[in-house]
Design a protein around this motif. Structure first.
Motif, PDB file in Angstrom:
ATOM      1  N   ILE A 279      12.713   9.430  -4.705  1.00 51.79           N
ATOM      2  CA  ILE A 279      11.651   9.500  -5.262  1.00 51.79           C
ATOM      3  C   ILE A 279      11.112   7.868  -5.317  1.00 51.79           C
ATOM      4  O   ILE A 279       9.875   7.810  -5.196  1.00 51.79           O
ATOM      5  N   ALA A 280      11.743   7.146  -5.352  1.00 53.07           N
ATOM      6  CA  ALA A 280      11.372   5.519  -5.102  1.00 53.07           C
ATOM      7  C   ALA A 280      10.691   5.340  -3.890  1.00 53.07           C
ATOM      8  O   ALA A 280       9.576   4.796  -3.839  1.00 53.07           O
ATOM      9  N   LYS A 281      11.319   5.880  -2.759  1.00 52.81           N
ATOM     10  CA  LYS A 281      10.864   5.695  -1.689  1.00 52.81           C
ATOM     11  C   LYS A 281       9.379   6.345  -1.496  1.00 52.81           C
ATOM     12  O   LYS A 281       8.389   5.937  -0.721  1.00 52.81           O
ATOM     13  N   LEU A 282       9.472   7.583  -2.010  1.00 51.03           N
ATOM     14  CA  LEU A 282       8.126   8.478  -2.088  1.00 51.03           C
ATOM     15  C   LEU A 282       6.933   7.665  -2.758  1.00 51.03           C
ATOM     16  O   LEU A 282       5.991   7.577  -2.232  1.00 51.03           O
ATOM     17  N   MET A 283       7.245   7.225  -3.882  1.00 50.92           N
ATOM     18  CA  MET A 283       6.387   6.260  -4.821  1.00 50.92           C
ATOM     19  C   MET A 283       5.903   5.032  -3.777  1.00 50.92           C
ATOM     20  O   MET A 283       4.830   5.031  -4.000  1.00 50.92           O
ATOM     21  N   LYS A 284       6.964   4.503  -3.404  1.00 44.97           N
ATOM     22  CA  LYS A 284       6.717   3.332  -2.470  1.00 44.97           C
ATOM     23  C   LYS A 284       5.549   3.776  -1.273  1.00 44.97           C
ATOM     24  O   LYS A 284       4.417   3.215  -1.158  1.00 44.97           O
TER      25      LYS A 284
END
Length: 101
Positions: free
Chosen positions: A3-8
């Motif tokens: 999720i963190a990568k997707l948000m970035k």
């Protein structure tokens, strides 16, 4: 799924879109109608910045014709700018249908 990568990635895309929209707002497009008698220049944001009218179409007895030419030129210039903006945004989003863009 990270999720963190997707948000970035979403934030990077948003920043890229904002920059492209600002760039396009400064770019102009031109529309010529009436066989070159009326030329309208507008930004890709839809702001009309100039209208050039050939003196040969200024006929006091037929004002409606000139009004129609100017209106058509403005509409075409704005539509050309919108189309250019949509094409550039589509390139950035990879064709994703993002609401509001």
């Amino acid at each position: 799924m990270n999720i963190a990568k997707l948000m970035k990635q979403a934030q990077q895309m948003q920043a890229g879109l904002a920059a492209k929209q600002e760039e396009l707002a400064q770019q102009t497009v031109e529309s010529t109608v009436g066989g070159g008698k009326v030329t309208v220049t507008a930004t890709c944001a839809g702001d009309v910045v100039s209208i050039k009218i050939d003196p040969s179409v200024v006929d006091p007895s037929d004002v409606e014709f000139l009004e129609e030419l100017v209106l058509k030129g403005v509409q075409e210039a704005i539509n050309t700018g919108k189309d250019k903006t949509a094409a550039e945004i589509k390139k950035l989003t990879g064709g994703l249908g993002i609401p509001g863009l």
